[in-house]
Design an enzyme around this catalytic site. Sequence first.
Site, short mmCIF file in Angstrom:
data_model
loop_
_atom_site.label_atom_id
_atom_site.label_comp_id
_atom_site.label_asym_id
_atom_site.label_seq_id
_atom_site.Cartn_x
_atom_site.Cartn_y
_atom_site.Cartn_z
N GLY A 50 0.86 -1.19 0.00
CA GLY A 50 0.00 0.00 0.00
C GLY A 50 0.89 1.22 0.00
N GLU A 51 0.66 2.10 0.94
CA GLU A 51 1.48 3.31 1.03
C GLU A 51 2.01 3.40 2.46
OE1 GLU A 51 2.91 5.56 -0.96
OE2 GLU A 51 3.68 6.13 1.01
N SER A 52 3.31 3.18 2.59
CA SER A 52 3.88 3.05 3.93
C SER A 52 3.72 4.31 4.77
CB SER A 52 5.36 2.67 3.84
OG SER A 52 6.07 3.62 3.06
N CYS A 82 6.17 -5.17 0.35
CA CYS A 82 6.32 -3.84 -0.26
C CYS A 82 6.21 -2.74 0.80
CB CYS A 82 5.33 -3.68 -1.40
SG CYS A 82 5.84 -2.39 -2.54
N ARG A 111 12.86 3.66 -0.08
CA ARG A 111 11.49 3.69 -0.60
C ARG A 111 11.52 4.08 -2.08
NH1 ARG A 111 8.22 8.20 0.64
NH2 ARG A 111 6.04 7.76 0.22
N ILE A 140 5.78 -2.95 -7.54
CA ILE A 140 4.92 -1.78 -7.78
C ILE A 140 5.44 -0.64 -6.91
CG2 ILE A 140 2.56 -0.89 -7.73
CD1 ILE A 140 1.63 -3.88 -7.74
N ARG A 141 6.11 0.32 -7.54
CA ARG A 141 6.75 1.41 -6.76
C ARG A 141 7.47 0.82 -5.54
NH1 ARG A 141 5.49 6.71 -7.30
NH2 ARG A 141 5.49 6.99 -5.07
N HIS A 177 5.08 -8.57 -4.39
CA HIS A 177 3.73 -8.88 -3.90
C HIS A 177 3.28 -10.29 -4.25
CE1 HIS A 177 2.50 -4.68 -3.02
NE2 HIS A 177 3.28 -4.37 -4.03
N GLU A 179 1.09 -11.91 -2.88
CA GLU A 179 -0.37 -11.93 -2.70
C GLU A 179 -1.10 -11.51 -3.97
OE1 GLU A 179 1.66 -9.71 -1.55
OE2 GLU A 179 0.77 -7.70 -1.55
N1 GLN Z 1 5.84 3.08 -2.67
C1 GLN Z 1 5.00 2.57 -1.63
C2 GLN Z 1 5.41 3.11 -0.27
O1 GLN Z 1 6.25 3.92 -0.15
C3 GLN Z 1 4.98 1.06 -1.57
C4 GLN Z 1 4.27 0.51 -2.78
C5 GLN Z 1 3.58 -0.80 -2.56
O2 GLN Z 1 3.35 -1.24 -1.43
N2 GLN Z 1 3.17 -1.39 -3.64
O3 GLN Z 1 4.88 2.71 0.71
#
Ligand code: GLN
Length: 197
Positions: A50-52, A82, A111, A140-141, A177, A179
């Site tokens: 997700g987004e940390s 991630c 990150r 993914i990012r 990921h 999952e």
């Molecule tokens: N770039 C996201 C972050 O900084 C991580 C991306 C992801 O969990 N797919 O949290």
Amino acid sequence: MAGSPCVGILALQGDVREHERLLGSLGARTTRVRRAEELREIDGLVLPGGESSTIDRLARAFELRDPLIARIRDGLPVYGTCAGMILLADRILDGSAGQRTFGGLDVTVRRNAFGRQAQSFETELDVPEIGAPSVRATFIRAPAIEEVGPDVTVLARVPDGRAVAAEQGAVLATAFHPEQTGEPRFHERFLRAVRSV
Ligand code: GLN
């Protein structure tokens, strides 16, 4: 704990449902964790992708941060993918302003390590501890691990040498990921740790 072990999934933000689906297909009982009380009832914890920085902020707002850190320090098996890997890292580079991690894994994580050109990509990874066949990994990012402490085992690297999966005691983390691709072997490894505690 009585009955089959219960795996918590931190459900503040991120790909909670994908983890639920995969863990369910492996026969695990799961529950969503949003409050400190719910942390007491679990035998393992997944930190989703997700987004940390958002998960960090919400964990503080929900007063989950300190009890969560305490349980990780106590040896609770944890698996982060991630953003979850970022949250498990003891040190973070390129975090957003004021971003903090829970820690537990003695690594320095960068990150968004793969930059703008390749914010998302898929590749095959050899993961000796997981065995054949190789792992189809979705980034993914994604973050990457840039420094590793002496008690950490690196499980996988991308071709340029950066580590993207690591383990220390009961803490497991992948920059990709499983999952989302239905790759079960990391979750199985995590569940073995959960069942052995
Ligand atoms: N770039 C996201 C972050 O900084 C991580 C991306 C992801 O969990 N797919 O949290």
